[in-house]
Motif scaffolding. Structure first.
Motif, mmCIF file in Angstrom:
data_model
loop_
_atom_site.group_PDB
_atom_site.id
_atom_site.type_symbol
_atom_site.label_atom_id
_atom_site.label_comp_id
_atom_site.label_asym_id
_atom_site.label_seq_id
_atom_site.Cartn_x
_atom_site.Cartn_y
_atom_site.Cartn_z
ATOM 1 N N VAL A 1 0.997 -1.162 -0.037
ATOM 2 C CA VAL A 1 -0.689 0.469 0.762
ATOM 3 C C VAL A 1 0.675 1.296 0.047
ATOM 4 O O VAL A 1 1.902 1.108 0.362
ATOM 5 C CB VAL A 1 -0.653 0.059 1.169
ATOM 6 N N ARG A 2 0.554 2.524 -0.014
ATOM 7 C CA ARG A 2 0.960 3.507 0.136
ATOM 8 C C ARG A 2 0.476 4.389 0.668
ATOM 9 O O ARG A 2 -1.013 4.360 1.446
ATOM 10 C CB ARG A 2 0.961 4.629 -1.351
ATOM 11 N N LEU A 3 0.486 5.086 1.894
ATOM 12 C CA LEU A 3 0.355 5.693 3.533
ATOM 13 C C LEU A 3 0.517 7.706 2.446
ATOM 14 O O LEU A 3 1.740 7.353 2.249
ATOM 15 C CB LEU A 3 0.609 5.470 3.956
ATOM 16 N N GLU A 4 -0.221 7.949 2.840
ATOM 17 C CA GLU A 4 -0.236 9.510 3.025
ATOM 18 C C GLU A 4 -1.227 10.289 3.933
ATOM 19 O O GLU A 4 -2.047 10.100 4.228
ATOM 20 C CB GLU A 4 -1.362 9.377 1.189
ATOM 21 N N PHE A 5 -0.422 11.115 4.309
ATOM 22 C CA PHE A 5 -0.817 11.855 5.686
ATOM 23 C C PHE A 5 -0.510 13.379 5.512
ATOM 24 O O PHE A 5 0.715 13.845 4.777
ATOM 25 C CB PHE A 5 -0.037 11.688 7.202
ATOM 26 N N ASP B 1 0.925 19.693 0.668
ATOM 27 C CA ASP B 1 1.458 19.064 2.037
ATOM 28 C C ASP B 1 0.795 18.174 2.906
ATOM 29 O O ASP B 1 0.409 17.665 4.215
ATOM 30 C CB ASP B 1 -0.596 20.370 2.249
ATOM 31 N N PHE B 2 0.966 17.070 1.588
ATOM 32 C CA PHE B 2 1.216 15.856 1.941
ATOM 33 C C PHE B 2 2.867 14.991 1.825
ATOM 34 O O PHE B 2 3.608 15.470 1.518
ATOM 35 C CB PHE B 2 0.333 14.988 0.897
ATOM 36 N N THR B 3 2.849 14.364 2.317
ATOM 37 C CA THR B 3 3.211 12.680 2.430
ATOM 38 C C THR B 3 2.772 11.329 1.995
ATOM 39 O O THR B 3 1.904 11.471 2.822
ATOM 40 C CB THR B 3 4.777 13.342 3.708
#
Length: 494
Positions: A278-282, A337-339
């Motif tokens: 998966v990829r996490l985005e926060f 504004d995300f990583t």
């Protein structure tokens, strides 16, 4: 709540126009016109044919042109020139689902629309296993980095050994191993990077080279003393190219061609590894120090590993095998504004990987027809609470809600989920878990690991380089393999 920073309104690319008409309406140079006038009745004759103009193919052309020889080079790529490469998803639209995805194909391959990092050894150290020469690999990795430095502004890593060690200890205390290597970062705007690749392309085109973009190599046949490539261009016109040496630098986009050649020429292979995840985005401010101890944070825990950290970036799905598969992209002069970052399980080489891949693919196509799935972190880990407000914003608009755990076989779904929980618990404060979203799938499966010799030869005068070998990845590593392969061919032809 963090909001996505939209791209400038002055974007110069018209996605719909590119998708529907650029093959027919592009302005042709004199060299292109001569190329288009060729027919199957008058095949092109060349000494070396290169299929794929990603970093590996570029490395071959660069090194061959440096040699004091007069042999000719013909290059073919399924995708376009760098000025025409474009991804609709990165411009807030849906995926066009091209046969030749512009993230994967065209001049520069995936290195143009990428996370913008150039990683040195020990990343991709399988190159040393292939060549059995550490000095040669180190030399060509250094030369590859120097090549990109000639065209691009690249920031060298400035992380001290003390910072690396502090980072290592922090994660080791929580069960993660930090795999450090130097990651050099392209710091120019996406547009300047594109312009740099245009300059590369221009510099490599010469009287000795012919470039054929938007051209698919349909099949390859061998006679006693040469190969014949059968190609189809964007207008459906069939052409031939006769060559003495053929180099395949096609990567994932050429998996069908490589599979056919494996059977046709009885090339020795073994099953490849399979990566799923998966990829996490926060929000970027949740873990602002993510790049302090490593510009491309590489953590290992059992079979799981993080990869491709995109601080201030976007999710970047690429289209392959009828699916949109997740990666990351950063325009460092137009940050969001995300990583986002990937977490994947890596399964060892096994004949069973074909079956596992097919199950995941079938589940994905059935769930969303191959459109990325998004799920809040709290829902993904089974702690969903309707009273908790989750984050709706995303760096892209191309996704559908769904149950990510249902994509993967239960055994691997559980292992992946436990590793995601471990990572999130380690780096993200619990009160901000509701701001994390999970996207899937991250899926990587070449199918084969080709048994190339130290010159990357798999059959007499046929070579496989770069990602297509199934043994290593990385921009510099692919370019290095192209340099080494070209050196052996130049020596043979002189």
């Amino acid at each position: 709540m963090a909001q996505k920073l939209r791209r400038k309104e002055t974007t110069v690319y018209n996605i719909e126009a590119i998708a529907s008409t650029y093959f027919l309406e592009k302005e042709l140079s004199k060299k292109d016109i001569r190329s288009e006038m060729r027919t199957s009745m008058t095949p092109q004759q060349t000494d070396v044919a290169i299929v794929g103009l990603g970093p590996a193919g570029i490395g071959v052309v660069h090194r061959l042109l440096e040699q004091d020889t007069d042999f000719d080079i013909a290059c073919f790529d399924l995708g376009p020139r760098p000025e025409e490469k474009n991804c609709a998803v990165l411009n807030d639209a849906g995926c066009i689902r091209r046969t030749g995805c512009h993230i994967l194909t065209g001049f520069g391959g995936s290195s143009l629309l990428s996370g913008g990092k150039l990683s040195t050894l020990p990343a991709g150290d399988s190159l040393i296993d292939i060549t059995e020469d550490t000095n040669d690999v180190e030399r060509t990795i250094t030369e590859a980095l120097a090549f990109f430095n000639d065209y691009l502004a690249i920031a060298e890593p400035t992380i001290s050994p003390e910072e690396i060690e502090a980072h290592r200890l922090r994660f080791e205390d929580n069960g993660f191993d930090l795999n450090y290597y130097d990651a050099h970062v392209m710091i120019e705007s996406e547009e300047k990077i594109r312009q740099a690749y245009c300059e590369m392309c221009k510099d490599l085109e010469s009287a000795r080279t012919s470039f054929h973009f938007n051209t698919k190599v349909v099949r390859i046949e061998e006679t006693e003393d040469h190969f014949t490539l059968y190609t189809t261009n964007s207008r459906g016109e069939e052409e031939k190219c006769v060559c003495n040496n053929i180099i395949l630098g096609v990567g994932l986009s050429g998996d069908v061609l490589l599979e056919n050649l494996q059977r046709q020429f009885d090339i020795q292979t073994k099953p490849s590894k399979l990566e799923m995840g998966v990829r996490l985005e926060f929000p970027r401010d949740v873990f602002p120090e993510i790049d302090q101890g490593h510009k491309d944070l590489k953590l290992h825990r059992g079979n799981c590993r993080t990869f491709c950290v995109c601080k201030g970036g976007q999710l970047a799905p690429y289209f392959h095998d009828s699916m949109s598969l997740l990666d990351g992209h950063v325009d460092r002069t137009n940050l969001t504004d995300f990583t986002n970052l990937g977490l994947r399980l890596r399964l060892p080489s096994s004949k069973d990987n074909d079956r596992i891949y097919s199950v995941i693919r079938e589940n994905y196509l059935e769930a969303t027809s191959g459109i990325p799935i998004r799920e809040s972190y709290t829902s993904y880990v089974g702690n969903a609470n309707k009273d908790i407000m989750t984050r709706d914003e995303s760096s892209i608009n191309y996704w559908k809600p769904g149950d990510i755990n249902n994509l993967f076989p239960e055994k691997y779904a559980e292992e992946l989920r436990q590793n995601v929980i471990k990572f999130v618990d380690e780096v993200i404060p619990e009160k901000r878990h509701s701001e994390v979203n999970v996207y899937a799938p991250g899926l990587y499966y070449p199918g084969f690991e080709f048994e190339v010799n130290r010159n990357f030869e798999v059959s007499d005068s046929m070579y496989i380089i770069g990602e297509g070998t199934g043994q290593f990845r990385g921009i510099l590593q692919a370019f290095s393999s192209g340099l080494l392969c070209a050196e052996s061919i130049a020596e043979k032809l002189q």
